[in-house]
Every structure is written in C-alpha cells, then in structure tokens.
Design a protein around this motif. Structure first.
Motif, PDB file in Angstrom:
ATOM      1  N   PRO A   1       0.635  -1.253   0.127  1.00 48.34           N
ATOM      2  CA  PRO A   1      -0.195  -0.075  -0.141  1.00 48.34           C
ATOM      3  C   PRO A   1       0.697   1.351   0.239  1.00 48.34           C
ATOM      4  CG  PRO A   1       0.091  -0.960   2.135  1.00 48.34           C
ATOM      5  CD  PRO A   1       0.703  -1.987   1.259  1.00 48.34           C
ATOM      6  N   ALA A   2       2.061   1.143  -0.236  1.00 48.74           N
ATOM      7  CA  ALA A   2       2.667   2.325  -0.293  1.00 48.74           C
ATOM      8  C   ALA A   2       2.140   3.349  -1.493  1.00 48.74           C
ATOM      9  CB  ALA A   2       4.428   2.192  -0.507  1.00 48.74           C
ATOM     10  N   SER A   3       2.027   4.538  -1.502  1.00 49.10           N
ATOM     11  CA  SER A   3       1.779   5.453  -2.280  1.00 49.10           C
ATOM     12  C   SER A   3       2.516   5.627  -3.688  1.00 49.10           C
ATOM     13  CB  SER A   3       1.223   6.800  -2.009  1.00 49.10           C
ATOM     14  OG  SER A   3       2.507   7.402  -1.520  1.00 49.10           O
ATOM     15  N   MET A   4       4.106   5.178  -3.404  1.00 54.83           N
ATOM     16  CA  MET A   4       4.888   5.406  -4.277  1.00 54.83           C
ATOM     17  C   MET A   4       5.759   4.174  -4.138  1.00 54.83           C
ATOM     18  SD  MET A   4       6.570   6.495  -7.019  1.00 54.83           S
ATOM     19  CE  MET A   4       6.170   8.014  -7.410  1.00 54.83           C
ATOM     20  N   ARG A   5       5.830   3.421  -5.462  1.00 58.18           N
ATOM     21  CA  ARG A   5       6.436   2.186  -5.435  1.00 58.18           C
ATOM     22  C   ARG A   5       7.496   2.162  -6.435  1.00 58.18           C
ATOM     23  NH1 ARG A   5       1.220   1.195  -4.532  1.00 58.18           N
ATOM     24  NH2 ARG A   5       1.096   0.904  -7.065  1.00 58.18           N
ATOM     25  N   VAL A   6       8.656   1.721  -6.333  1.00 57.08           N
ATOM     26  CA  VAL A   6       9.785   1.707  -7.412  1.00 57.08           C
ATOM     27  C   VAL A   6      10.332   0.478  -7.490  1.00 57.08           C
ATOM     28  CG1 VAL A   6      11.981   2.793  -8.052  1.00 57.08           C
ATOM     29  CG2 VAL A   6      10.146   4.160  -7.119  1.00 57.08           C
ATOM     30  N   LEU A   7      10.566  -0.141  -8.650  1.00 57.99           N
ATOM     31  CA  LEU A   7      11.105  -1.377  -9.080  1.00 57.99           C
ATOM     32  C   LEU A   7      12.170  -1.140 -10.001  1.00 57.99           C
ATOM     33  CD1 LEU A   7      11.260  -4.554  -8.904  1.00 57.99           C
ATOM     34  CD2 LEU A   7       9.532  -4.547 -10.607  1.00 57.99           C
ATOM     35  N   VAL A   8      13.465  -1.593  -9.436  1.00 61.32           N
ATOM     36  CA  VAL A   8      14.437  -1.725 -10.077  1.00 61.32           C
ATOM     37  C   VAL A   8      15.226  -2.697 -10.499  1.00 61.32           C
ATOM     38  CG1 VAL A   8      16.928  -0.365 -10.584  1.00 61.32           C
ATOM     39  CG2 VAL A   8      15.130   0.890  -9.358  1.00 61.32           C
ATOM     40  N   ILE A   9      15.380  -3.174 -11.572  1.00 55.84           N
ATOM     41  CA  ILE A   9      15.753  -4.517 -12.190  1.00 55.84           C
ATOM     42  C   ILE A   9      16.940  -4.390 -12.811  1.00 55.84           C
ATOM     43  CG2 ILE A   9      15.374  -6.825 -13.071  1.00 55.84           C
ATOM     44  CD1 ILE A   9      12.475  -6.538 -12.268  1.00 55.84           C
ATOM     45  N   ASP A  10      18.330  -5.089 -12.621  1.00 54.74           N
ATOM     46  CA  ASP A  10      19.186  -4.818 -13.312  1.00 54.74           C
ATOM     47  C   ASP A  10      19.576  -6.709 -13.637  1.00 54.74           C
ATOM     48  OD1 ASP A  10      21.683  -4.826 -14.621  1.00 54.74           O
ATOM     49  OD2 ASP A  10      22.822  -3.985 -13.245  1.00 54.74           O
ATOM     50  N   ALA A  11      18.928  -6.995 -14.769  1.00 58.03           N
ATOM     51  CA  ALA A  11      19.022  -8.190 -15.255  1.00 58.03           C
ATOM     52  C   ALA A  11      18.435  -8.454 -16.658  1.00 58.03           C
ATOM     53  CB  ALA A  11      18.005  -9.300 -14.483  1.00 58.03           C
ATOM     54  N   CYS A  12      19.032  -9.695 -17.496  1.00 53.93           N
ATOM     55  CA  CYS A  12      18.626  -9.730 -18.509  1.00 53.93           C
ATOM     56  C   CYS A  12      17.143  -9.903 -18.785  1.00 53.93           C
ATOM     57  CB  CYS A  12      19.292 -11.086 -19.281  1.00 53.93           C
ATOM     58  SG  CYS A  12      21.365 -11.168 -19.162  1.00 53.93           S
ATOM     59  N   ARG A  13      16.671  -9.321 -19.792  1.00 48.33           N
ATOM     60  CA  ARG A  13      15.328  -9.354 -20.336  1.00 48.33           C
ATOM     61  C   ARG A  13      14.465  -8.629 -19.422  1.00 48.33           C
ATOM     62  NH1 ARG A  13      18.700 -12.935 -21.980  1.00 48.33           N
ATOM     63  NH2 ARG A  13      18.598 -13.603 -24.333  1.00 48.33           N
ATOM     64  N   SER A  14      14.785  -7.888 -18.505  1.00 48.80           N
ATOM     65  CA  SER A  14      13.914  -7.457 -17.474  1.00 48.80           C
ATOM     66  C   SER A  14      12.879  -6.395 -18.106  1.00 48.80           C
ATOM     67  CB  SER A  14      14.804  -6.901 -16.321  1.00 48.80           C
ATOM     68  OG  SER A  14      15.543  -5.747 -16.949  1.00 48.80           O
ATOM     69  N   GLY A  15      13.100  -6.142 -19.288  1.00 53.80           N
ATOM     70  CA  GLY A  15      12.271  -5.106 -19.975  1.00 53.80           C
ATOM     71  C   GLY A  15      11.043  -5.774 -20.210  1.00 53.80           C
ATOM     72  N   GLU A  16      10.760  -6.945 -20.078  1.00 55.01           N
ATOM     73  CA  GLU A  16       9.389  -7.552 -20.476  1.00 55.01           C
ATOM     74  C   GLU A  16       8.368  -7.117 -19.653  1.00 55.01           C
ATOM     75  OE1 GLU A  16       6.676  -9.910 -22.220  1.00 55.01           O
ATOM     76  OE2 GLU A  16       8.809  -9.637 -22.732  1.00 55.01           O
ATOM     77  N   LEU A  17       8.789  -6.408 -18.314  1.00 58.11           N
ATOM     78  CA  LEU A  17       7.745  -5.761 -17.401  1.00 58.11           C
ATOM     79  C   LEU A  17       7.411  -4.417 -18.021  1.00 58.11           C
ATOM     80  CD1 LEU A  17       9.072  -6.107 -14.007  1.00 58.11           C
ATOM     81  CD2 LEU A  17       7.013  -6.907 -14.563  1.00 58.11           C
ATOM     82  N   THR A  18       8.237  -3.810 -18.995  1.00 56.46           N
ATOM     83  CA  THR A  18       7.946  -2.576 -19.354  1.00 56.46           C
ATOM     84  C   THR A  18       7.536  -2.789 -20.708  1.00 56.46           C
ATOM     85  OG1 THR A  18      10.191  -1.753 -19.799  1.00 56.46           O
ATOM     86  CG2 THR A  18       9.067  -1.394 -17.511  1.00 56.46           C
ATOM     87  N   ARG A  19       7.385  -3.751 -21.611  1.00 51.74           N
ATOM     88  CA  ARG A  19       7.347  -3.527 -23.026  1.00 51.74           C
ATOM     89  C   ARG A  19       6.315  -2.610 -23.561  1.00 51.74           C
ATOM     90  NH1 ARG A  19       4.805  -8.223 -21.294  1.00 51.74           N
ATOM     91  NH2 ARG A  19       2.673  -8.622 -22.095  1.00 51.74           N
ATOM     92  N   VAL A  20       6.436  -2.107 -24.529  1.00 52.87           N
ATOM     93  CA  VAL A  20       5.460  -1.266 -25.045  1.00 52.87           C
ATOM     94  C   VAL A  20       4.442  -1.971 -25.705  1.00 52.87           C
ATOM     95  CG1 VAL A  20       5.323   0.715 -26.869  1.00 52.87           C
ATOM     96  CG2 VAL A  20       7.370   0.363 -25.540  1.00 52.87           C
ATOM     97  N   LYS A  21       3.171  -1.521 -25.322  1.00 46.74           N
ATOM     98  CA  LYS A  21       1.889  -2.213 -25.994  1.00 46.74           C
ATOM     99  C   LYS A  21       0.969  -0.815 -26.818  1.00 46.74           C
ATOM    100  CE  LYS A  21       1.709  -5.319 -21.920  1.00 46.74           C
ATOM    101  NZ  LYS A  21       0.821  -5.636 -20.984  1.00 46.74           N
ATOM    102  N   GLY A  22       1.446  -1.136 -27.975  1.00 44.31           N
ATOM    103  CA  GLY A  22       0.468   0.242 -28.822  1.00 44.31           C
ATOM    104  C   GLY A  22       0.851   1.649 -28.688  1.00 44.31           C
ATOM    105  N   VAL A  23       1.916   1.797 -28.049  1.00 42.08           N
ATOM    106  CA  VAL A  23       2.244   3.316 -27.968  1.00 42.08           C
ATOM    107  C   VAL A  23       3.465   3.927 -28.829  1.00 42.08           C
ATOM    108  CG1 VAL A  23       2.353   5.001 -25.892  1.00 42.08           C
ATOM    109  CG2 VAL A  23       2.618   2.544 -25.739  1.00 42.08           C
ATOM    110  N   VAL A  24       3.301   4.976 -29.316  1.00 41.56           N
ATOM    111  CA  VAL A  24       4.304   5.553 -30.218  1.00 41.56           C
ATOM    112  C   VAL A  24       5.016   6.658 -29.593  1.00 41.56           C
ATOM    113  CG1 VAL A  24       3.013   4.905 -32.275  1.00 41.56           C
ATOM    114  CG2 VAL A  24       2.651   7.359 -31.270  1.00 41.56           C
ATOM    115  N   PRO A  25       6.433   6.573 -29.885  1.00 44.17           N
ATOM    116  CA  PRO A  25       7.192   7.518 -29.160  1.00 44.17           C
ATOM    117  C   PRO A  25       6.938   9.125 -29.539  1.00 44.17           C
ATOM    118  CG  PRO A  25       8.497   5.907 -30.149  1.00 44.17           C
ATOM    119  CD  PRO A  25       6.999   5.800 -30.830  1.00 44.17           C
TER     120      PRO A  25
END
Length: 173
Positions: A89-113
């Motif tokens: 229940p923290a209002s701000m949560r930060v998850l930092v992952i230094d590992a191979c293929r960790s970007g799966e958590l943040t993969r882009v879904k239908g957005v454009v830069p």
C-alpha cells in the motif's frame, strides 16, 4: 550481490534511508523474497496507519529471463513480483531490475514515441504509483563489467545518485 550492496550504500549515505528501513538480501530463494515483501507490506501498512507516507524501493541485480528472476535454484515470475509490489500500500513504489530481459515488465503495448519535452520539478513531488526501471529490453541481455565488478546499469545508477546526475549543482538528484 555486490551491486545490491552498492545500491544499499548509496541509499544509506545519500538518500536518508535508515538502517532499520533497509533490507538487503543475499543468496535467497524466491520463497524468502516473497516472505520479506509480505513483511515489508505489513510494516508499510502500519506506517500508513500512523500517518506516515512510506515509499517502497525494490532493487534486484542478478539473472533473469523474459518470464522470471532466477534466485538460486528457484524462480520468481516477473508478473508475480509486479503483482506483489502493486499490492503493497505505499503510495509510491519503485522497482529497479538489473537483469537480462527485465524489460519484459515494461514492454511497449501500442504506444508511439513522442517528441522530447522538458520537465522541471520544484520542491517535492506528491506522486503515487509504480515506476519500473530495467537495465534491458524484453529481448536484450544486461551488461556486466569485470573491471567495474558488477552491472553497467547499476554502476551508472549509483554514480548518478552519488552526484553525477546533479546537473544543476543544487545537491539534489
């Protein structure tokens, strides 16, 4: 483990995190990580009830694939980790992952830069939500350096937090 120790050091030395508020895990399995996150969640619940506004930062450096963090002979699915962190229940949560293929958590879904824009924050930010920082994209390997003795992403993160990212010279990163 050395990367996690470096992040812990910078939090204690520069971010005013007290030793009682820091949990550093070494050589544990997925079950133990789950237990600790459950304990942290209960503590944050108590802090909220006392009127505090705790922030949760979870950092991991190690091996992973697109589906899970590898913790010894066990695995912690990325989706499960995200779900557990979102439930705390923290209002701000930060998850930092230094590992191979960790970007799966943040993969882009239908957005454009979008075009670049400037963002200035004055004073404190009343923020809430979940921020996820990863060292690699979904199909990418994270990089390590023998010379640095750890992950390149973590090296730059810690160097920035120690002051190299203080572009204005005001002592705040």
């Amino acid at each position: 483990e050395r990367d996690a120790e470096r992040v812990a050091e910078v939090l204690l030395d520069y971010a005013a995190v007290g030793e009682e508020d820091l949990v550093l895990l070494r050589g544990v399995d997925a079950e133990r990580v789950g237990q600790v996150l459950e304990q942290v969640g209960r503590r944050i619940q108590a802090d909220l009830a006392a009127g505090d506004q705790p922030v949760l930062l979870v950092y991991f450096s190690g091996h992973a694939d697109a589906d899970a963090l590898h913790l010894g002979s066990s695995e912690l699915p990325l989706a499960q980790l995200e779900q557990v962190i979102r439930a705390i229940p923290a209002s701000m949560r930060v998850l930092v992952i230094d590992a191979c293929r960790s970007g799966e958590l943040t993969r882009v879904k239908g957005v454009v830069p979008a075009d670049a824009f400037e963002f200035r924050a004055e004073g404190t930010l009343d923020s809430e939500g979940l921020a996820i920082l990863t060292s690699s994209a979904a199909g990418e390997d994270a990089q390590e350096s023998d010379r640095l003795g750890g992950g390149i992403f973590t090296h730059h993160l810690v160097t920035g937090l120690r002051g190299a990212a203080d572009s204005s010279g005001d002592g705040a990163v």
